[in-house]
Design an enzyme around this catalytic site. Sequence first.
Site, short mmCIF file in Angstrom:
data_model
loop_
_atom_site.label_atom_id
_atom_site.label_comp_id
_atom_site.label_asym_id
_atom_site.label_seq_id
_atom_site.Cartn_x
_atom_site.Cartn_y
_atom_site.Cartn_z
N ASN A 9 30.69 -34.05 -50.47
CA ASN A 9 32.01 -34.69 -50.53
C ASN A 9 32.06 -35.46 -51.85
O ASN A 9 31.44 -36.51 -51.97
CB ASN A 9 32.16 -35.63 -49.31
CG ASN A 9 33.42 -36.47 -49.39
OD1 ASN A 9 34.30 -36.24 -50.22
ND2 ASN A 9 33.51 -37.45 -48.50
N TRP A 10 32.79 -34.92 -52.80
CA TRP A 10 32.80 -35.53 -54.14
C TRP A 10 33.69 -36.77 -54.20
O TRP A 10 33.70 -37.48 -55.19
CB TRP A 10 33.24 -34.50 -55.19
CG TRP A 10 32.28 -33.35 -55.35
CD1 TRP A 10 31.09 -33.17 -54.68
CD2 TRP A 10 32.40 -32.23 -56.23
NE1 TRP A 10 30.49 -32.00 -55.09
CE2 TRP A 10 31.27 -31.40 -56.04
CE3 TRP A 10 33.36 -31.83 -57.17
CZ2 TRP A 10 31.07 -30.22 -56.75
CZ3 TRP A 10 33.17 -30.64 -57.88
CH2 TRP A 10 32.02 -29.85 -57.67
N LYS A 11 34.46 -36.99 -53.15
CA LYS A 11 35.37 -38.15 -53.08
C LYS A 11 36.25 -38.22 -54.34
O LYS A 11 36.60 -37.18 -54.87
CB LYS A 11 34.56 -39.44 -52.87
CG LYS A 11 33.64 -39.33 -51.65
CD LYS A 11 33.05 -40.64 -51.22
CE LYS A 11 32.15 -40.42 -50.01
NZ LYS A 11 31.57 -41.65 -49.47
N HIS A 95 37.73 -38.87 -42.47
CA HIS A 95 36.61 -39.58 -43.10
C HIS A 95 36.83 -41.09 -42.94
O HIS A 95 37.96 -41.57 -42.97
CB HIS A 95 36.52 -39.21 -44.58
CG HIS A 95 35.28 -39.75 -45.22
ND1 HIS A 95 35.19 -41.04 -45.66
CD2 HIS A 95 34.08 -39.17 -45.46
CE1 HIS A 95 33.97 -41.24 -46.16
NE2 HIS A 95 33.28 -40.12 -46.04
N GLU A 97 36.54 -43.51 -44.86
CA GLU A 97 37.30 -44.15 -45.93
C GLU A 97 38.80 -43.95 -45.72
O GLU A 97 39.61 -44.81 -46.05
CB GLU A 97 36.84 -43.61 -47.30
CG GLU A 97 35.50 -44.20 -47.68
CD GLU A 97 34.60 -43.29 -48.48
OE1 GLU A 97 35.10 -42.33 -49.10
OE2 GLU A 97 33.38 -43.53 -48.49
N GLU A 167 29.04 -40.06 -39.16
CA GLU A 167 28.74 -40.88 -40.34
C GLU A 167 28.90 -42.36 -40.00
O GLU A 167 30.00 -42.89 -40.00
CB GLU A 167 29.72 -40.54 -41.47
CG GLU A 167 29.67 -39.09 -41.90
CD GLU A 167 30.28 -38.92 -43.29
OE1 GLU A 167 29.54 -38.53 -44.19
OE2 GLU A 167 31.47 -39.23 -43.47
N GLY A 173 27.25 -44.80 -48.56
CA GLY A 173 27.22 -45.37 -49.90
C GLY A 173 26.42 -46.66 -50.00
O GLY A 173 26.51 -47.37 -51.00
N SER A 213 24.35 -41.91 -46.87
CA SER A 213 23.17 -42.08 -47.72
C SER A 213 22.11 -40.99 -47.51
O SER A 213 20.91 -41.27 -47.51
CB SER A 213 22.57 -43.48 -47.54
OG SER A 213 23.51 -44.46 -47.93
N GLY A 234 27.72 -37.64 -49.93
CA GLY A 234 28.59 -38.18 -50.97
C GLY A 234 27.83 -38.29 -52.28
O GLY A 234 27.70 -37.33 -53.03
N GLY A 235 27.29 -39.48 -52.54
CA GLY A 235 26.63 -39.78 -53.82
C GLY A 235 25.67 -38.72 -54.32
O GLY A 235 25.74 -38.31 -55.49
P1 PGA Z 1 27.16 -41.11 -49.16
O1 PGA Z 1 28.58 -40.69 -48.55
O2 PGA Z 1 26.27 -39.91 -49.07
O3 PGA Z 1 27.45 -41.52 -50.57
O4 PGA Z 1 26.66 -42.25 -48.32
C1 PGA Z 1 28.64 -39.87 -47.43
C2 PGA Z 1 30.08 -39.62 -47.03
O5 PGA Z 1 30.88 -40.55 -47.09
O6 PGA Z 1 30.44 -38.50 -46.63
#
Ligand code: PGA
Length: 249
Positions: A9-11, A95, A97, A167, A173, A213, A234-235
């Site tokens: 997920n590149w956000k 998600h 967020e 999640e 993150g 993470s 994500g990251g």
């Molecule tokens: P993260 O994000 O790997 O940076 O913790 C995961 C996500 O929000 O899907």
Amino acid sequence: MRKPLLAGNWKMNTVLQESVQLAEALNKLVGDVNDRDILVCPPFTAINSVAEALRNSVIMVGGQDLFWEEKGAFTGQVSPKMLKSVGASYVIIGHSERRQFFAETDETVNKKLCAALANNLHPIICVGEMLAERENNTTLKVIEKQIKGGLKGLAVGDAQRITVAYEPVWAIGTGKTATPEQAQEVHAFIRKLLVEMFDKPTAEIIRILYGGSVTPDNIKVLMAQADIDGGLVGGASLKADSFAKLVKY
Ligand code: PGA
């Protein structure tokens, strides 16, 4: 046996050129991996170009959100057909967020899920508790509400086409991953809910990803858990080499 799915997920990262470079670099490293599914979800602005760059690759492309209406006066929104037309086959829905910053609710998640399925997109439905909820022992209650609300009214045949992502919000993150045992407990609970809502064969088909993470260093122990079928990352998906390492756990 459920085929593992590793999803990036590149956000809101990568402008167009960076997206294409990342996709191309990743393709060189994992473009021939067949024993697991690989997905990248770039920002809307880059989906078309990333899908072009991955045209002959096993790596699939998805969106990070969609809107449930087919078309019309909904400024700023993207429909399921628009996503498909630029090469997306998957879509992330709900998600944390989006729940936190954009007023996503179980009800809107449900509408988006139905719209995705009606358009033959593979939805990835995200659920997860906040830190305060884990601390006051309401994690499973929160997850149950999100799963039952998000998947409300789904037919068995449709349910077999979804993916769930657990999640924990406190792990996203933050560098704080859930322990494999903490994650497995919730994954097993979700699978039990899926048996109750649908049936056992359906619950056995649905992949449940862990997110929060995930790194090349912790993916292996997470994947060793019986009900963890992949990662939503994500990251660590923003660098080709770390995502490739993770894919090849
Ligand atoms: P993260 O994000 O790997 O940076 O913790 C995961 C996500 O929000 O899907």
